[in-house]
Scaffold this active site. Sequence first.
Site, PDB file in Angstrom:
ATOM      1  N   LYS A 199      63.265 -59.408  29.858  1.00 45.84           N
ATOM      2  CA  LYS A 199      61.843 -59.735  29.792  1.00 45.84           C
ATOM      3  C   LYS A 199      61.551 -60.670  28.608  1.00 45.84           C
ATOM      4  CE  LYS A 199      60.532 -55.304  31.863  1.00 45.84           C
ATOM      5  NZ  LYS A 199      59.775 -54.056  31.625  1.00 45.84           N
ATOM      6  N   ASN A 237      59.738 -53.289  26.438  1.00 48.22           N
ATOM      7  CA  ASN A 237      60.996 -52.557  26.600  1.00 48.22           C
ATOM      8  C   ASN A 237      62.170 -53.429  27.031  1.00 48.22           C
ATOM      9  OD1 ASN A 237      60.443 -52.847  29.327  1.00 48.22           O
ATOM     10  ND2 ASN A 237      60.151 -50.679  29.717  1.00 48.22           N
ATOM     11  N   HIS A 252      64.375 -55.203  32.636  1.00 44.18           N
ATOM     12  CA  HIS A 252      64.079 -54.551  33.915  1.00 44.18           C
ATOM     13  C   HIS A 252      65.388 -54.406  34.665  1.00 44.18           C
ATOM     14  CE1 HIS A 252      62.488 -53.782  37.936  1.00 44.18           C
ATOM     15  NE2 HIS A 252      63.404 -54.656  38.338  1.00 44.18           N
ATOM     16  N   GLU A 255      64.656 -57.326  45.270  1.00 37.84           N
ATOM     17  CA  GLU A 255      64.452 -58.115  44.051  1.00 37.84           C
ATOM     18  C   GLU A 255      65.400 -59.309  43.984  1.00 37.84           C
ATOM     19  OE1 GLU A 255      62.740 -54.397  41.407  1.00 37.84           O
ATOM     20  OE2 GLU A 255      64.822 -55.013  41.117  1.00 37.84           O
TER      21      GLU A 255
END
Length: 148
Positions: free
Chosen positions: A9, A112, A115, A126
Amino acid sequence: MERTYIMIKPDGVQRGLIHKVIERFEQRGFYLKAMKMQMVTKEHAEKHYADLSSKPFFAGLVTYMCSGPVVCMVWEGKDVVKTGRKIIGATNPLASEPGSLRGDFCIEVGRNVIHGSDAVESAQHEIGLWFPEGVCEYEHALQKWIYE
């Protein structure tokens, strides 16, 4: 062999953790099948997180995912989805075990770092969403040293 989708991320990219993520997956014996860095559009982030669209944090999550580049990857290996989730750690970094990526590098749920697909089916979805062009098909030279 199964595949999983892993995305670093914006906070993980900005903090220079790309090599740490790759290192952990390679050390485990998984194979990198695709990787790219890109900016995420609002529409793409909304598609990726569509299952969370009813949550109060959804709009903020989408904005955050569009705030900087992400690194998208496909990893392949035996039980890579389940094991990848262990490498990543719990969604809430404070509940993550030391030694996991989130346990070692995160404090806040909203930052965090990474993913990872939570099931084989979501991984397939995905991967199709983020890699419509497909992935690199090859046999890794170390395969005979990792798998029986």
